[in-house]
Scaffold this motif. Sequence first.
Motif, PDB file in Angstrom:
ATOM      1  N   VAL A 117       0.838  -1.205   0.000  1.00 37.81           N
ATOM      2  CA  VAL A 117       0.000   0.000   0.000  1.00 37.81           C
ATOM      3  C   VAL A 117       0.873   1.254   0.000  1.00 37.81           C
ATOM      4  CG1 VAL A 117      -1.663   1.322   1.372  1.00 37.81           C
ATOM      5  CG2 VAL A 117      -2.005  -1.132   1.039  1.00 37.81           C
ATOM      6  N   THR A 118       1.957   1.228   0.758  1.00 40.56           N
ATOM      7  CA  THR A 118       2.895   2.356   0.733  1.00 40.56           C
ATOM      8  C   THR A 118       3.455   2.561  -0.672  1.00 40.56           C
ATOM      9  OG1 THR A 118       3.516   2.089   3.054  1.00 40.56           O
ATOM     10  CG2 THR A 118       5.094   3.212   1.627  1.00 40.56           C
ATOM     11  N   ARG A 121       0.890   4.185  -2.919  1.00 39.91           N
ATOM     12  CA  ARG A 121       0.756   5.616  -2.634  1.00 39.91           C
ATOM     13  C   ARG A 121       1.890   6.405  -3.303  1.00 39.91           C
ATOM     14  NH1 ARG A 121       1.168   5.275   2.418  1.00 39.91           N
ATOM     15  NH2 ARG A 121      -1.043   4.951   2.834  1.00 39.91           N
ATOM     16  N   SER A 223      -4.053   4.003  -2.665  1.00 41.35           N
ATOM     17  CA  SER A 223      -3.921   3.272  -1.400  1.00 41.35           C
ATOM     18  C   SER A 223      -5.170   2.449  -1.111  1.00 41.35           C
ATOM     19  CB  SER A 223      -3.673   4.250  -0.251  1.00 41.35           C
ATOM     20  OG  SER A 223      -2.490   4.975  -0.460  1.00 41.35           O
ATOM     21  N   THR A 227      -5.382  -1.660  -1.192  1.00 42.04           N
ATOM     22  CA  THR A 227      -5.822  -2.378   0.006  1.00 42.04           C
ATOM     23  C   THR A 227      -6.917  -3.382  -0.352  1.00 42.04           C
ATOM     24  OG1 THR A 227      -5.277  -0.499   1.436  1.00 42.04           O
ATOM     25  CG2 THR A 227      -6.830  -2.124   2.302  1.00 42.04           C
TER      26      THR A 227
END
Length: 250
Positions: A117-118, A121, A223, A227
């Motif tokens: 997820v990081t 982003r 993000s 997810t």
Amino acid sequence: MDFSCRPTPAPPLKVRASDAVAAHIQQQIRARNLRPGERICGEKELQAATGVGRAGVRESLRMLEHEGLIKTKTGPGGGILVGEPRAAPLGRTVEAFRHLSGASAEALLDAWLELAVTCARLAAGRATPQDLRDLRGLADEYSALDLERASFDAVARLNLGFVRRTAEAAHNPILVLFLDALIDLIYSAAANRPPSLEQRRELLGVHAGILRALEQADADAASRRMTRHLQALRALLFQLGPAEESKRPP
């Protein structure tokens, strides 16, 4: 004169041959800013620089080559070369730590999700046109699968490949290194029984959503959608057994 209070010098620490060789090679790579494939030195030069004998140097080189730090080449222009960074040694360390520490597979999945997820982003602001084309190609390849007949391997590798390529679009090699190590472990821990057709179909829409977010440089949307993608992949790739289920937090 009373010397009774004078501290006794500590005996010098004995440095292992493998540590001396590894330290010298790492120092040379940093000091000379060497890149993968570039020559570090020859075996005899290494013996002279470290004071380690031929047998010790060769044993150390075998260990460093196994870890991916170096590679050796014989013949003209040969010697000890800088290796290509690989996630496999890190993956083995993480897996050993997981078993020895008693960490659950759920902890492994949590770490994987947070890393991915990081990366999504960051990729929203850093993805290049080539990154987006590659991701579109993976999404199209998955869409073209006959989901009723496709093998587990085909489904899993395409979806893990999509996550990894998104991580590469973040252009942070450290994050990619850790993600690679975890992806390999997650795939090896995947359940052998085939996922349901419904689970496979759930993944079709999320690829397009992640791509739109990256194209629009929308970090929050990237993000959220990554997810959702990983939650679907959790169900697809990993099914907790009774032992792991008991370790889940209430």
